[in-house]
Write a protein that holds these residues in place. Structure first.
Motif, mmCIF file in Angstrom:
data_model
loop_
_atom_site.group_PDB
_atom_site.id
_atom_site.type_symbol
_atom_site.label_atom_id
_atom_site.label_comp_id
_atom_site.label_asym_id
_atom_site.label_seq_id
_atom_site.Cartn_x
_atom_site.Cartn_y
_atom_site.Cartn_z
ATOM 1 N N THR A 358 0.862 -1.186 0.000
ATOM 2 C CA THR A 358 0.000 0.000 0.000
ATOM 3 C C THR A 358 0.899 1.237 0.000
ATOM 4 N N PHE A 359 0.586 2.162 -0.887
ATOM 5 C CA PHE A 359 1.328 3.415 -0.973
ATOM 6 C C PHE A 359 0.369 4.566 -0.697
ATOM 7 N N LEU A 360 0.902 5.655 -0.192
ATOM 8 C CA LEU A 360 0.110 6.865 0.050
ATOM 9 C C LEU A 360 0.679 7.996 -0.791
ATOM 10 N N ARG A 361 -0.189 8.691 -1.524
ATOM 11 C CA ARG A 361 0.262 9.832 -2.329
ATOM 12 C C ARG A 361 0.391 11.063 -1.429
ATOM 13 N N VAL A 362 1.557 11.678 -1.413
ATOM 14 C CA VAL A 362 1.798 12.866 -0.567
ATOM 15 C C VAL A 362 2.480 13.952 -1.398
ATOM 16 N N GLU A 363 2.571 15.127 -0.806
ATOM 17 C CA GLU A 363 3.298 16.228 -1.442
ATOM 18 C C GLU A 363 4.796 15.985 -1.291
ATOM 19 N N CYS A 364 5.550 16.320 -2.328
ATOM 20 C CA CYS A 364 6.998 16.094 -2.294
ATOM 21 C C CYS A 364 7.670 16.931 -1.206
ATOM 22 N N ARG A 365 7.099 18.114 -0.926
ATOM 23 C CA ARG A 365 7.776 19.003 0.004
ATOM 24 C C ARG A 365 7.464 18.682 1.463
ATOM 25 N N GLN A 366 6.590 17.699 1.659
ATOM 26 C CA GLN A 366 6.299 17.277 3.030
ATOM 27 C C GLN A 366 7.573 16.663 3.611
ATOM 28 N N GLN A 367 7.909 17.021 4.815
ATOM 29 C CA GLN A 367 9.232 16.656 5.327
ATOM 30 C C GLN A 367 9.206 15.642 6.468
ATOM 31 N N SER A 368 8.036 15.342 7.005
ATOM 32 C CA SER A 368 8.025 14.402 8.121
ATOM 33 C C SER A 368 6.926 13.362 7.924
ATOM 34 N N GLU A 396 16.722 18.820 -4.946
ATOM 35 C CA GLU A 396 16.848 18.972 -3.489
ATOM 36 C C GLU A 396 15.582 18.471 -2.796
ATOM 37 N N ASP A 397 14.422 18.793 -3.381
ATOM 38 C CA ASP A 397 13.152 18.327 -2.796
ATOM 39 C C ASP A 397 13.096 16.803 -2.749
ATOM 40 N N MET A 398 13.522 16.171 -3.855
ATOM 41 C CA MET A 398 13.473 14.698 -3.899
ATOM 42 C C MET A 398 14.398 14.112 -2.852
ATOM 43 N N ASN A 399 15.551 14.737 -2.700
ATOM 44 C CA ASN A 399 16.521 14.247 -1.718
ATOM 45 C C ASN A 399 15.930 14.287 -0.314
ATOM 46 N N SER A 400 15.297 15.430 0.013
ATOM 47 C CA SER A 400 14.709 15.577 1.350
ATOM 48 C C SER A 400 13.530 14.624 1.529
ATOM 49 N N PHE A 401 12.732 14.491 0.477
ATOM 50 C CA PHE A 401 11.541 13.629 0.540
ATOM 51 C C PHE A 401 11.941 12.177 0.816
ATOM 52 N N VAL A 402 12.915 11.692 0.051
ATOM 53 C CA VAL A 402 13.318 10.284 0.210
ATOM 54 C C VAL A 402 13.958 10.073 1.581
ATOM 55 N N ALA A 403 14.767 11.039 2.007
ATOM 56 C CA ALA A 403 15.412 10.900 3.316
ATOM 57 C C ALA A 403 14.360 10.827 4.422
ATOM 58 N N ALA A 404 13.330 11.678 4.325
ATOM 59 C CA ALA A 404 12.277 11.686 5.344
ATOM 60 C C ALA A 404 11.496 10.367 5.320
ATOM 61 N N ALA A 405 11.238 9.850 4.117
ATOM 62 C CA ALA A 405 10.505 8.585 3.997
ATOM 63 C C ALA A 405 11.338 7.434 4.560
#
Lengths: 464, 134
Positions: A358-368, A396-405
Motif C-alpha cells: 500500500t502506498f500513500l500519495r503525498v506532497e513532495c515538500r512534506q518533510q516528516s 533537493e526536494d526529492m533528496n529531502s523527501f526520500v530521506a524523510a521517507a
C-alpha cells in the motif's frame, strides 16, 4: 448570537442595488414601478429561499461579513470598496457551484446559500473565500479576526446567525472534520477535512472549481497504465493506473488533474470501484496468458472514508482471486495531511489482505512522515511537475523527501520524471520506483515485466 | 600546461577544484551543467574532464556518454555524492558508460590529485597519498 432582520436585510440590498434615478419624471416613474416589481419578486424569492427549514437546519445559509477588512483598510475602504466587492464576487463564484446562490447583502456583506454542502464544508468554503479576500487586500490574514456566520434558524422573519472565526472553524475541523461534499454527513468521521485553509491535501489543485460531473462527462474519464521503473532491481515490473479525462475537442488531461473537477465522493468512489474491477479483469487475463506484472490501483480517501462506498470497494477487493493479490498494489489518494496514524492504520488494514503493498500519495515538500511509520503502509508516492529550469530545486526536494521517507521506513515512488537528469537525481536520492514520460508513457493495457537498466535509458535517449 | 574542464552545478565544488588544480599548474575551464560542458569542450583544447553526475538539465552520465562519442580518447573522471544515498551506484553506471575513474564525494585534495595524475601521466603533480578510485 446576533439577530438580523430579514426585512431590513432585503431593504439594504435594494438601497445598494438601486440605480441612479433617471432625469425624465415619466421614465423615472416607470423605472420606480419596475424596481418595485423587481424588488417584490426578489423579496418573495429570497424569503422562500432563506427560510426553507431544510436549508437552515442543514446549515447551508452563510453570511460573509468584511467588517474587519473594512477596519483594517481604514480610510482606504471608500476607495477600495468597489475593488473589494469585485474581487469578492470573483472569489466567491470560483468557490461555489452552479447550484449555489450568492447575494451581496450590504456594504462588505454577502449571503451564500449552498445547494448541497454540509454545514462544516460550507463554513470552510466561506472561510477560504474570506481568507483569499483578506490575503489579497491586507496581506497575511489574522484567521482569528475573520468570521463566518451560519444561519441557524428563523424567528418571525428574522434570521439567526451563529458566528465563528476561521481559527475556530479550523480548530473544529482538526478535531471532528467532515469531508467536503454532498454526502459528507454519510461519511464516517474522518480525521481532517479535504477543504482546508492555507494548506491543501496532496493530489490536486485546490483552486480549481469542483463540480459534480454529468454522466456524459463521467464517461470521458478512463484509465491508462503508466510503467513504473524499479531502479534498484533494474526492471519495469509495475504499472500504475492513471486516470485520463478525454475532452470532446480531442485534448486530454492525465493523473490527478483528470479527477480535480469532481467533488462528489460518490462519483470518485464509482471511478475507484470501476478502476479496480476493470484492472483485476485485465490482470487476470494477462496472468492467464503468462504475463507477470504488478499493478498499482488508486483509491481515494473519500471512497474509504464513507462506509457505503468503502463496503462497495471492499466487495470488489474480496472478489480478487488469491493468485492475483500478490500482484496488486493500492495507492491512497486525496488523504488529508492530518489523518491520525490510528485511522490510517485502520484503512490500510482494510485493504491490506487483498494486495502486496500500500502506498500513500503525498506532497513532495512534506518533510516528516514519522506518524505514518507503523501504520502498515509500504511506501509513499509523490508527483513532481517540472520544466528544466526547476530541476535544481526539485532535486533537493526529492533528496529531502526520500530521506524523510526512509527515516519512517517507507519506500518511495516518484512520478513525473520527464528527463534523464531527474531520473539520475531520483535514484541518487535513493528512491526505488520512478515513473514519468522519460521512463514510459501511459498505455491502454499494461505490459509484461521488462528488464530495464541505465544503459537502456541512456541508449534510448541517444537514439531520439 | 594541461587544461581541465570541470562540470559541476555546485559553485563551491567548482571553486575548490579550480584551486586544487591551478596550484598544480593546470588551466581550469568551468561549466555548470552538461550542455555547457559539451560546448566548452568543443571550444577549448581540453585534456581532462571532471564531471559531476547529478546535475539539473543535463546529467553527468549522459554527458560522459556524449563526450565519449565525440572524443573517444578523452580522459574523464566522474564525481558524485553530496549526501545522496545511492551516489556510488551511479558512479558504477558512469564507469560502465565511459568514465575512466570515479570519485565519491566527499574526497580529499590528495585523492583527487592522485586520480588526476593517473589521467595525466606526463604532468608533474604534488600528491601525498593514494586515492580511492575506480
Amino acid at each position: 448570537m446576533p439577530v438580523v432582520s430579514l426585512g431590513e436585510k432585503l431593504r439594504n440590498w435594494f438601497v445598494e442595488e438601486e440605480p441612479a434615478a433617471p432625469s425624465n419624471p415619466a421614465r423615472r416613474e416607470t423605472a420606480v414601478a419596475a424596481d418595485i416589481e423587481r424588488m417584490q419578486a426578489f423579496e418573495r424569492r429570497l424569503k422562500v429561499l432563506l427560510t426553507q427549514p431544510q436549508l437552515l437546519s442543514a446549515g447551508r445559509i452563510h453570511m460573509l461579513n468584511f467588517d474587519t477588512l473594512r477596519e483594517r483598510l481604514g480610510p482606504a475602504w471608500s476607495e477600495l470598496r468597489d475593488r473589494v466587492h469585485s474581487a469578492a464576487d470573483r472569489i466567491i463564484n470560483r468557490h461555489i457551484s452552479d447550484r449555489d446562490v450568492q447575494f451581496r447583502s450590504g456594504d462588505g456583506e454577502y449571503i451564500i446559500v449552498f445547494a448541497a454542502l454540509s454545514r462544516s464544508a460550507a463554513s470552510l468554503v466561506c472561510a477560504k473565500i474570506a481568507e483569499e479576500l483578506y490575503r489579497l487586500f491586507v496581506g497575511d490574514p489574522k484567521l482569528a479576526d475573520i468570521t463566518v456566520a451560519t444561519a441557524v434558524g428563523a424567528v418571525d422573519g428574522k434570521l439567526l446567525f451563529e458566528h465563528a472565526s476561521v481559527a475556530e472553524l479550523l480548530s473544529a475541523v482538526e478535531q471532528t472534520a467532515v469531508p467536503a461534499g454532498p454526502t459528507a454527513q454519510a461519511a464516517d468521521p474522518p480525521a481532517a477535512s479535504t477543504a482546508s485553509i492555507g494548506t491543501s491535501a496532496a493530489g490536486g489543485p485546490e483552486e480549481q472549481r469542483k463540480l459534480n460531473l454529468s454522466a456524459l462527462e463521467m464517461a470521458q474519464i478512463g484509465i491508462m497504465y503508466r510503467p513504473l521503473w524499479d531502479v534498484g532491481r533494474q526492471v519495469i515490473s509495475t504499472y500504475m493506473c492513471t486516470p485520463v479525462r478525454r475532452f470532446p475537442d480531442g485534448t486530454s488531461v492525465e493523473g490527478m488533474l483528470a479527477l480535480s473537477a469532481i467533488a462528489d465522493p460518490q462519483q470518485l468512489a464509482k471511478i475507484d470501484i470501476d478502476t479496480l474491477a476493470d484492472t483485476v479483469e485485465i490482470l487476470d487475463e494477462l496472468f492467464r496468458n503468462k504475463f507477470r506484472l504488478m499493478v498499482s490501483v488508486p483509491v481515494c480517501f473519500e471512497t474509504l472514508a464513507a462506509r457505503r462506498s468503502r463496503q462497495d470497494f471492499l466487495a470488489i477487493c474480496q472478489s480478487v482471486p488469491d493468485y492475483l493479490r500478490p500482484f496488486l498494489i493500492f495507492e491512497f489518494l486525496h488523504f488529508p495531511t492530518g489523518v491520525p496514524s490510528g485511522r490510517m492504520g485502520e484503512l490500510v488494514n482494510e485493504v491490506r489482505p487483498f494486495c502486496r503493498w500500500t502506498f500513500l500519495r503525498v506532497e513532495c515538500r512534506q518533510q516528516s512522515f514519522a506518524s505514518l511509520s507503523g501504520t502498515g503502509l509500504t511506501g509513499l508516492t509523490t508527483m513532481i511537475t517540472s520544466d528544466r529550469s526547476m530541476e535544481a530545486r526539485l532535486m533537493e526536494d526529492m533528496n529531502s523527501f526520500v530521506a524523510a521517507a526512509e527515516r519512517a521506513n517507507l519506500k518511495t515512488c516518484i512520478v513525473g520524471i520527464t528527463s534523464t537528469s531527474l531520473a539520475v537525481a531520483a535514484r541518487a536520492a535513493g528512491t526505488t520506483l520512478i515513473a514519468g514520460d522519460r521512463i514510459g508513457r501511459a498505455e491502454e493495457i499494461p505490459q509484461h515485466m521488462l528488464r530495464f537498466g541505465w544503459q537502456d535509458l541512456f541508449l534510448r535517449e541517444s537514439v531520439r | 600546461m594541461p587544461t581541465v574542464l570541470v562540470i559541476d552545478d555546485e559553485d563551491m565544488v567548482r571553486l575548490v577544484l579550480r584551486q586544487f588544480l591551478e596550484r598544480q599548474s593546470m588551466t581550469v575551464v568551468e561549466a555548470e551543467d552538461g550542455e555547457e560542458g559539451l560546448r566548452l569542450l568543443r571550444a577549448n583544447a581540453v585534456d581532462l574532464v571532471i564531471c559531476d553526475l547529478i546535475m539539473p538539465r543535463a546529467d553527468g552520465i549522459g554527458t560522459i556518454m556524449n563526450i565519449r562519442r565525440l572524443m573517444p580518447a578523452m580522459k574523464i573522471i566522474a564525481i558524485s555524492g553530496g549526501g545522496r544515498s545511492h551516489a556510488m551506484e551511479l558512479l558504477k553506471v558512469a564507469e560502465q558508460m565511459g568514465a575512466d575513474h570515479v570519485l565519491g564525494k566527499p574526497f580529499t585534495r590528495d585523492q583527487l590529485l592522485a586520480v588526476v595524475a593517473r589521467c595525466l601521466p606526463g604532468h608533474p603533480m604534488t600528491v601525498r597519498s593514494s586515492a580511492r578510485s575506480g
